[in-house]
Design a protein around this motif. Structure first.
Motif, PDB file in Angstrom:
ATOM      1  N   GLU A  65       0.828  -1.199   0.000  1.00  0.00           N
ATOM      2  CA  GLU A  65       0.000   0.000   0.000  1.00  0.00           C
ATOM      3  C   GLU A  65       0.869   1.258   0.000  1.00  0.00           C
ATOM      4  O   GLU A  65       0.573   2.220  -0.713  1.00  0.00           O
ATOM      5  CB  GLU A  65      -0.927   0.008   1.211  1.00  0.00           C
ATOM      6  N   LEU A  66       1.926   1.221   0.790  1.00  0.00           N
ATOM      7  CA  LEU A  66       2.847   2.357   0.848  1.00  0.00           C
ATOM      8  C   LEU A  66       3.495   2.594  -0.508  1.00  0.00           C
ATOM      9  O   LEU A  66       3.635   3.746  -0.947  1.00  0.00           O
ATOM     10  CB  LEU A  66       3.908   2.122   1.924  1.00  0.00           C
ATOM     11  N   GLU A  67       3.881   1.534  -1.186  1.00  0.00           N
ATOM     12  CA  GLU A  67       4.490   1.672  -2.510  1.00  0.00           C
ATOM     13  C   GLU A  67       3.492   2.273  -3.501  1.00  0.00           C
ATOM     14  O   GLU A  67       3.860   3.140  -4.308  1.00  0.00           O
ATOM     15  CB  GLU A  67       4.988   0.308  -3.012  1.00  0.00           C
ATOM     16  N   LYS A  68       2.232   1.855  -3.426  1.00  0.00           N
ATOM     17  CA  LYS A  68       1.196   2.446  -4.290  1.00  0.00           C
ATOM     18  C   LYS A  68       1.044   3.932  -3.988  1.00  0.00           C
ATOM     19  O   LYS A  68       0.907   4.751  -4.904  1.00  0.00           O
ATOM     20  CB  LYS A  68      -0.139   1.733  -4.095  1.00  0.00           C
ATOM     21  N   ALA A 107       1.696   7.005  -6.549  1.00  0.00           N
ATOM     22  CA  ALA A 107       0.663   8.014  -6.790  1.00  0.00           C
ATOM     23  C   ALA A 107       1.214   9.410  -6.501  1.00  0.00           C
ATOM     24  O   ALA A 107       0.973  10.361  -7.253  1.00  0.00           O
ATOM     25  CB  ALA A 107      -0.568   7.733  -5.937  1.00  0.00           C
ATOM     26  N   ARG A 108       1.980   9.547  -5.414  1.00  0.00           N
ATOM     27  CA  ARG A 108       2.570  10.841  -5.063  1.00  0.00           C
ATOM     28  C   ARG A 108       3.552  11.294  -6.134  1.00  0.00           C
ATOM     29  O   ARG A 108       3.567  12.464  -6.518  1.00  0.00           O
ATOM     30  CB  ARG A 108       3.253  10.758  -3.701  1.00  0.00           C
ATOM     31  N   GLN A 109       4.383  10.368  -6.612  1.00  0.00           N
ATOM     32  CA  GLN A 109       5.340  10.718  -7.660  1.00  0.00           C
ATOM     33  C   GLN A 109       4.608  11.169  -8.924  1.00  0.00           C
ATOM     34  O   GLN A 109       5.037  12.119  -9.587  1.00  0.00           O
ATOM     35  CB  GLN A 109       6.258   9.529  -7.969  1.00  0.00           C
ATOM     36  N   LYS A 110       3.520  10.512  -9.250  1.00  0.00           N
ATOM     37  CA  LYS A 110       2.744  10.879 -10.431  1.00  0.00           C
ATOM     38  C   LYS A 110       2.155  12.277 -10.261  1.00  0.00           C
ATOM     39  O   LYS A 110       2.209  13.105 -11.179  1.00  0.00           O
ATOM     40  CB  LYS A 110       1.628   9.863 -10.668  1.00  0.00           C
ATOM     41  N   ILE A 111       1.619  12.549  -9.065  1.00  0.00           N
ATOM     42  CA  ILE A 111       1.057  13.876  -8.782  1.00  0.00           C
ATOM     43  C   ILE A 111       2.144  14.934  -8.859  1.00  0.00           C
ATOM     44  O   ILE A 111       1.963  16.006  -9.454  1.00  0.00           O
ATOM     45  CB  ILE A 111       0.353  13.892  -7.410  1.00  0.00           C
TER      46      ILE A 111
END
Length: 145
Positions: free
Chosen positions: A99-102, A106-110
């Motif tokens: 979950e942390l990796e997801k 997601a944060r990197q994409k944002i």
């Protein structure tokens, strides 16, 4: 692998017990262990004690005055199913890490989208400033004529 004629701890009808109470206790305990832990081999002193509530505060049936943890694990007053607990905690840890990796992805994409937005915004500002400067030059040239 079991050889012909061998009995296992789950051959309840073929095992010999000192008393009927001992047989009932063992069978109930073995079935509860199976229900709780599946095929993981371990002992659970709390489960054993829960099957013998009449012994609360006294010697535990089947153990006597010995240190029950030592009899089950060979370690004095240790946790009984540490390997099972460790396996369960490891699975939970793996889920949390996934979950942390997801969340990181997601944060990197944002962050990537935000950086792209900022670059586009800066380019638009630069284009707007260049257009404004060009218009000012034209107006200046018109005023000089």
């Amino acid at each position: 692998m079991q050889k012909d004629g061998e009995i296992t701890e789950k051959d309840y009808d073929r095992l010999k017990f000192v008393t009927e109470r001992a047989r009932r206790s063992y069978v109930a305990y073995a079935q509860q262990l199976q229900d709780l832990y599946g095929d993981i081999e371990c002992d659970d002193l709390d489960l054993w004690k829960s099957l013998h509530p009449e012994c609360k505060g006294r010697k535990t049936f089947g153990i006597g005055s010995s240190d029950p943890d030592f009899l089950v694990t060979g370690k004095i007053s240790s946790r009984i199913c540490e390997s099972n607990d460790d396996a369960r905690h490891s699975q939970e840890l793996q889920k949390v890490q996934a979950e942390l990796e997801k969340e990181r992805e997601a944060r990197q994409k944002i962050e990537s989208c935000f950086e792209q937005f900022q670059e586009e915004r800066e380019k638009e500002r630069a284009d707007q400033a260049a257009w404004q400067k060009a218009m000012e030059e034209k107006l200046k040239n018109i005023g000089n004529k």
